[in-house]
Scaffold this active site. Sequence first.
Site, PDB file in Angstrom:
ATOM      1  N   GLU A  53      32.506  44.155  90.126  1.00  0.00           N
ATOM      2  CA  GLU A  53      33.367  43.577  89.114  1.00  0.00           C
ATOM      3  C   GLU A  53      33.099  44.062  87.855  1.00  0.00           C
ATOM      4  OE1 GLU A  53      33.859  38.734  87.488  1.00  0.00           O
ATOM      5  OE2 GLU A  53      32.045  39.521  88.522  1.00  0.00           O
ATOM      6  N   ASP A  58      38.625  39.834  88.377  1.00  0.00           N
ATOM      7  CA  ASP A  58      38.528  38.669  87.545  1.00  0.00           C
ATOM      8  C   ASP A  58      39.581  38.774  86.525  1.00  0.00           C
ATOM      9  OD1 ASP A  58      37.655  36.821  85.366  1.00  0.00           O
ATOM     10  OD2 ASP A  58      35.784  36.620  86.574  1.00  0.00           O
ATOM     11  N   GLN A  71      39.170  36.279  90.652  1.00  0.00           N
ATOM     12  CA  GLN A  71      38.619  34.763  89.900  1.00  0.00           C
ATOM     13  C   GLN A  71      39.384  34.623  88.567  1.00  0.00           C
ATOM     14  OE1 GLN A  71      34.475  36.545  89.337  1.00  0.00           O
ATOM     15  NE2 GLN A  71      33.567  35.102  90.780  1.00  0.00           N
ATOM     16  N   GLU A  86      36.104  30.361  88.333  1.00  0.00           N
ATOM     17  CA  GLU A  86      34.728  30.498  87.560  1.00  0.00           C
ATOM     18  C   GLU A  86      35.161  30.134  85.961  1.00  0.00           C
ATOM     19  OE1 GLU A  86      31.327  33.878  87.535  1.00  0.00           O
ATOM     20  OE2 GLU A  86      33.283  34.546  87.113  1.00  0.00           O
TER      21      GLU A  86
END
Length: 260
Positions: free
Chosen positions: A143, A178, A204, A240
């Site tokens: 990530e 993300d 995310q 998140e």
Amino acid sequence: MPKFAANLSTLFTELPFLERFDAAAAAGFRGVEFLFPYDYQPEQLKQALTRNRLELVLFNTAPGDSAAGEWGLAAIPGREADARRDIDRALEYALALECRQVHLMASVVPPAADRQQWSETFISNARYAAERFAPQGIRVLLEALNPITKPDYLYASQYQTLEMVKRIDRPGVFTQLDLFHAQRVDGNLSHLIREYAGQYQHIQIASAPDRHEPDEGELNYPWLFDLLDSSGYQGWIGCEYLPRTTTLAGLGWLDPYRPL
């Protein structure tokens, strides 16, 4: 139709951690993720998952000494033994909790360090992780973290993690997209979603720029969810984000997507 997992490290934080599983299930989530499981025995976590019929979809390898500024050990030259100990420990938890993917944390790189050396160290440790995880059917995820949220992390851009996966060159290694971090650094999220479909195995979300519920800010999340569907994404979407007030008060955005 997207399927959402509550991140129990950022949602329902008004409750003790083990009670957040119950709250997530009561709110309509069928999956959960969190940063780290290591303060709890696997049996405790498994019981909370089973009781609520929840699937654990993601957690991270250990951060190291976060109070001292560490955020992962896998890229630190000379710390290979510690990094691989943490990888082995994560594998034990993943097997016990039937979690099919783990985010391998890299490291914060000191400004004066040789980033190439740190990258090579990470590649070596990521190959070790892949060789341990792949036979068990567990994916290793990478990530990118934007430099405003996490300065000096090994990689900030989605394109850096995509290139890193190529360099690692092992089965079962993918990126973790993300969209909050990607918007802060790369933008053009529709291009990332369309052009690299299949190369990311977990999504995310949070609003940008403030990292709240996905119903404000720069990003049109309903449109992005439709794009993910049309691009063939079938994985989980991890929530998140940091609620503006309480978690439940901000869950109206989820109503169109709740399981019947």
